[in-house]
Design a protein around this motif. Structure first.
Motif, PDB file in Angstrom:
ATOM      1  N   LEU A 292       0.680  -1.178   0.070  1.00  0.00           N
ATOM      2  CA  LEU A 292       0.025   0.075   0.079  1.00  0.00           C
ATOM      3  C   LEU A 292       0.839   1.184   0.047  1.00  0.00           C
ATOM      4  O   LEU A 292       1.881   1.156   0.441  1.00  0.00           O
ATOM      5  N   PRO A 293       0.328   2.291  -0.452  1.00  0.00           N
ATOM      6  CA  PRO A 293       1.147   3.579  -0.441  1.00  0.00           C
ATOM      7  C   PRO A 293       1.261   4.010   0.957  1.00  0.00           C
ATOM      8  O   PRO A 293       0.438   4.042   1.748  1.00  0.00           O
ATOM      9  N   ALA A 294       2.434   5.064   1.157  1.00  0.00           N
ATOM     10  CA  ALA A 294       2.355   5.612   2.280  1.00  0.00           C
ATOM     11  C   ALA A 294       1.280   6.800   2.274  1.00  0.00           C
ATOM     12  O   ALA A 294       0.952   7.257   1.096  1.00  0.00           O
ATOM     13  N   ARG A 295       0.860   7.062   3.503  1.00  0.00           N
ATOM     14  CA  ARG A 295      -0.203   8.065   3.494  1.00  0.00           C
ATOM     15  C   ARG A 295       0.038   9.467   4.010  1.00  0.00           C
ATOM     16  O   ARG A 295       0.687   9.584   5.181  1.00  0.00           O
ATOM     17  N   VAL A 296      -0.148  10.562   3.416  1.00  0.00           N
ATOM     18  CA  VAL A 296       0.195  11.989   3.985  1.00  0.00           C
ATOM     19  C   VAL A 296      -1.331  12.488   4.097  1.00  0.00           C
ATOM     20  O   VAL A 296      -2.133  12.435   3.027  1.00  0.00           O
ATOM     21  N   PHE A 297      -1.752  13.399   5.073  1.00  0.00           N
ATOM     22  CA  PHE A 297      -2.982  13.862   5.199  1.00  0.00           C
ATOM     23  C   PHE A 297      -2.925  15.428   5.682  1.00  0.00           C
ATOM     24  O   PHE A 297      -2.304  15.507   6.648  1.00  0.00           O
ATOM     25  N   THR A 298      -3.297  16.208   4.779  1.00  0.00           N
ATOM     26  CA  THR A 298      -3.246  17.648   5.125  1.00  0.00           C
ATOM     27  C   THR A 298      -4.504  18.233   5.611  1.00  0.00           C
ATOM     28  O   THR A 298      -5.858  18.026   5.005  1.00  0.00           O
ATOM     29  N   ILE A 299      -4.484  19.154   6.651  1.00  0.00           N
ATOM     30  CA  ILE A 299      -5.706  19.679   7.152  1.00  0.00           C
ATOM     31  C   ILE A 299      -5.669  21.028   7.018  1.00  0.00           C
ATOM     32  O   ILE A 299      -4.870  21.930   7.277  1.00  0.00           O
ATOM     33  N   HIS A 300      -6.816  21.566   6.066  1.00  0.00           N
ATOM     34  CA  HIS A 300      -6.649  22.927   5.684  1.00  0.00           C
ATOM     35  C   HIS A 300      -7.525  23.729   6.434  1.00  0.00           C
ATOM     36  O   HIS A 300      -7.280  24.896   6.318  1.00  0.00           O
ATOM     37  N   ASN A 301      -8.611  23.197   7.337  1.00  0.00           N
ATOM     38  CA  ASN A 301      -9.209  23.914   8.157  1.00  0.00           C
ATOM     39  C   ASN A 301      -9.593  22.850   8.987  1.00  0.00           C
ATOM     40  O   ASN A 301     -10.543  22.033   8.793  1.00  0.00           O
ATOM     41  N   LEU A 302      -9.272  22.581  10.371  1.00  0.00           N
ATOM     42  CA  LEU A 302      -9.884  21.697  11.397  1.00  0.00           C
ATOM     43  C   LEU A 302     -11.308  21.983  11.885  1.00  0.00           C
ATOM     44  O   LEU A 302     -11.765  21.101  12.158  1.00  0.00           O
ATOM     45  N   ALA A 303     -11.789  23.311  11.414  1.00  0.00           N
ATOM     46  CA  ALA A 303     -13.061  23.552  11.763  1.00  0.00           C
ATOM     47  C   ALA A 303     -14.322  22.808  10.910  1.00  0.00           C
ATOM     48  O   ALA A 303     -15.335  22.591  11.170  1.00  0.00           O
ATOM     49  N   TYR A 304     -13.824  22.139   9.660  1.00  0.00           N
ATOM     50  CA  TYR A 304     -14.683  21.344   9.011  1.00  0.00           C
ATOM     51  C   TYR A 304     -13.952  19.846   9.047  1.00  0.00           C
ATOM     52  O   TYR A 304     -13.079  19.568   8.505  1.00  0.00           O
ATOM     53  N   GLN A 305     -15.006  18.976   9.898  1.00  0.00           N
ATOM     54  CA  GLN A 305     -14.440  17.680  10.071  1.00  0.00           C
ATOM     55  C   GLN A 305     -15.453  16.583   9.341  1.00  0.00           C
ATOM     56  O   GLN A 305     -14.877  15.586   9.501  1.00  0.00           O
ATOM     57  N   GLY A 306     -16.198  17.116   8.683  1.00  0.00           N
ATOM     58  CA  GLY A 306     -17.236  15.707   8.365  1.00  0.00           C
ATOM     59  C   GLY A 306     -17.767  14.988   9.170  1.00  0.00           C
ATOM     60  O   GLY A 306     -17.616  13.752   9.164  1.00  0.00           O
ATOM     61  N   LEU A 307     -18.767  15.576   9.873  1.00  0.00           N
ATOM     62  CA  LEU A 307     -19.471  14.897  11.023  1.00  0.00           C
ATOM     63  C   LEU A 307     -20.980  14.524  10.846  1.00  0.00           C
ATOM     64  O   LEU A 307     -21.437  15.422  10.231  1.00  0.00           O
ATOM     65  N   PHE A 308     -21.100  12.972  10.912  1.00  0.00           N
ATOM     66  CA  PHE A 308     -22.293  12.791  10.673  1.00  0.00           C
ATOM     67  C   PHE A 308     -23.020  11.858  11.574  1.00  0.00           C
ATOM     68  O   PHE A 308     -22.256  11.257  12.685  1.00  0.00           O
ATOM     69  N   ASP A 309     -24.193  11.468  11.825  1.00  0.00           N
ATOM     70  CA  ASP A 309     -24.765  10.725  12.772  1.00  0.00           C
ATOM     71  C   ASP A 309     -24.657   9.281  12.852  1.00  0.00           C
ATOM     72  O   ASP A 309     -24.135   8.896  11.773  1.00  0.00           O
ATOM     73  N   ARG A 310     -25.250   8.587  13.787  1.00  0.00           N
ATOM     74  CA  ARG A 310     -25.034   7.152  14.082  1.00  0.00           C
ATOM     75  C   ARG A 310     -25.657   6.498  12.743  1.00  0.00           C
ATOM     76  O   ARG A 310     -25.267   5.395  11.827  1.00  0.00           O
ATOM     77  N   ALA A 311     -26.792   6.909  12.392  1.00  0.00           N
ATOM     78  CA  ALA A 311     -27.813   6.389  11.321  1.00  0.00           C
ATOM     79  C   ALA A 311     -27.087   6.374   9.833  1.00  0.00           C
ATOM     80  O   ALA A 311     -26.791   5.531   9.305  1.00  0.00           O
ATOM     81  N   THR A 312     -26.270   7.501   9.787  1.00  0.00           N
ATOM     82  CA  THR A 312     -25.346   7.565   8.442  1.00  0.00           C
ATOM     83  C   THR A 312     -24.081   6.544   8.564  1.00  0.00           C
ATOM     84  O   THR A 312     -23.859   6.151   7.443  1.00  0.00           O
TER      85      THR A 312
END
Ligand code: ADP
Length: 507
Positions: free
Chosen positions: A173-193
């Protein structure tokens, strides 16, 4: 500072294959700074000799602008009723290869990539970006319809956050790099989702994707990448504190040396006053006198009287609490008592802020020009035509407009936070005397502090033209080229690869 030297890289063993994944990229689709970075970084990496490629969702605007588009076949994803296509093409102005995930049911929607025409988030955003992440995983595993597998997968922001998490198990598998451009946007969803997305039940835990009883996309990227970064050193420090960490500061602190800040750069092809085709008059440090033509043009464009002597302040940005537009609103009535001062605003966002700006503009039609909407051309014209630029953001991961302002000889007036603190050198007496100052910086996000900084700028502009000119020229001479930043990312990729290959240091 961006201009500090980067230690030379050890010669990489081979050309790196890097897949940069983003939910937007200029000029195909853009809502903010992420789009500028998502295009500029892979272009800069290619200029350094690496094989960087970009992948985006296949929004209609992206499909239309992709150069030389070629269908490459289907991405076979379990559980999806309709086939998902992969289109390969080129960036409209460069040789950067771009892949689009062609899934009309999810992405064939005009306008903003995240929200409907009324400004509300699409109700199926979790499903849309889950599909995007699953497609990314296939490409990252080399299981797509193309003969190319990346060495490094580089995800950006929550829309790509579940891809590193899904890439946790398996060989090759490739190595993974993750960039946070704005921590205020997190992609939060409920349990049903969470249940609907067919994620393994075990992932619903505090050490997994659960975050205060919600599914967090961004947590996947933070937890499961060999290297995580954000877009300025100061913001990287800030988000490790409860005040700026949006609940994730503990997790980020735990990353230790695997987390860092790398400043964004400026794409010189797009933002350069000497060659910018979108402005009335090109100019540079040697031909600074010509800048005033842009002032007269932008005054006219926004319906204000053309006035060479006026001090013209600009603002461009999303109308959200983060950007501190309410601070500008609070001081505008007082500020506009000065008949020789004008303010130009290009913005869109929260309806109550839009309305408040329009109301004020109606009451001050000779001094306040407001354009509500998104307009790339006008953004360039404001950068070129104003005398100073306002950026009172409460927090700012990096910020691009202050960099553009420096480049365009339009000194920024900024709150000391995040990337603003890292890129603007305050006009203290000492810095002015030493010829180091590039802008005006205030410490607290309060209207009085913003007003005082504007007042300082106004005094210098009116009473000491040589000092003002030096301020402009020092700003224009700052090096925020992508080459420096791309080299830093390259170093991060190599570190991530080294970690991926050594199981002892697995995250
Ligand atoms: P953010 O990503 O938080 O929105 P940045 O300063 O990093 O803030 O980047 C904003 C980018 O979006 C800049 O390129 C800016 O010129 C552009 N932009 C923001 N609002 C508008 C607008 N209304 N019209 C044109 N360009 C805009």
């Amino acid at each position: 500072m961006a201009s500090s030297a980067v230690a030379p890289l050890p010669r990489p063993p081979k050309q790196l294959r890097i897949l940069v994944a983003s939910s937007e990229a200029h000029p195909l689709i853009k809502t903010g700074g992420l789009a500028d970075v998502a295009a500029s970084l892979p272009i800069a990496l290619r200029a350094l000799g690496e094989d960087a490629r970009l992948v985006l969702p296949g929004y209609p605007a992206a499909m239309r602008q992709l150069r030389n588009p070629q269908p490459r076949g289907a991405l076979v994803l379990a559980g999806y009723r309709r086939p998902i296509g992969l289109i390969q093409g080129l960036h409209p102005e460069t040789e950067l290869p771009i892949y689009l995930i062609d899934a009309p049911e999810y992405f064939a929607r005009e306008g903003n990539p995240y929200s409907d025409p009324t400004g509300r988030d699409w109700g199926d955003n979790a499903d849309r970006f889950m599909l995007f992440c699953r497609a990314l995983v296939l490409l990252a595993r080399g299981q797509g319809p193309i003969d190319w597998q990346p060495d490094v997968f580089h995800g950006n922001d929550w829309q790509t956050g579940l891809a590193p998490w899904l890439l946790n198990d398996g060989a090759g598998l490739p190595a993974r790099v993750f960039t946070i451009h704005n921590l205020a946007y997190q992609g939060l969803f409920d349990r049903a989702t969470f249940d609907r997305l067919r994620l393994p039940p075990a992932a619903w835990s505090i050490s997994g994707l659960e975050f205060h009883q919600r599914l967090s996309f961004i947590k996947g990227g933070i937890l499961c990448s060999e290297r995580v970064n954000t877009v300025s050193p100061t913001y990287a420090d800030e988000v490790r504190t409860p005040r700026f960490g949006c609940g994730l500061d503990g997790l980020l602190r735990k990353l230790g040396g695997r987390f860092c800040g790398i400043l964004n750069g400026i794409d010189d092809r797009v933002w350069n006053p000497a060659s910018d085709p979108l402005i009335a008059q090109n100019y540079d440090a040697e031909r600074l006198v010509l800048k005033v033509e842009n002032k007269l043009a932008v005054q006219r464009a926004l319906g204000l009287p053309r006035h060479e002597e006026a001090l013209v302040l600009g603002y461009i940005g999303r109308l959200v609490e983060q950007k501190g537009v309410d601070l500008i609103l609070a001081i505008l009535p007082e500020l506009l008592k000065d008949p020789l001062l004008q303010v130009l605003i290009l913005a869109a966002g929260e309806p109550h802020l839009e309305q408040a700006l329009l109301d004020l503009a109606a009451a001050h039609s000779r001094q306040l020009g407001v354009f509500i909407g998104y307009d790339e051309r006008l953004a360039h014209q404001i950068e070129a035509g104003c005398d100073a630029f306002l950026m009172p953001s409460r927090f700012e991961p990096c910020g691009l407009n202050q960099l553009y302002s420096l480049r365009y000889g339009t000194p920024p007036i900024v709150h000391r936070t995040g990337g603003l603190a890292d890129t603007v050198i305050p006009a203290t007496d000492e810095h002015l005397r030493a010829g180091r100052a590039t802008g005006f910086v205030f410490n607290e996000p309060r209207p009085e502090a913003l007003f005082a900084a504007i007042d300082q700028a106004r005094r210098l502009y009116r009473t000491d033209p040589p000092a003002w000119r030096r301020l402009i020229l020092t700003g224009m001479a700052q090096d925020f080229s992508w080459t420096q930043s791309a080299q830093r990312y390259l170093r991060l990729y190599h570190e991530a690869l080294a970690d991926r290959l050594s199981p002892a240091s697995d995250p």
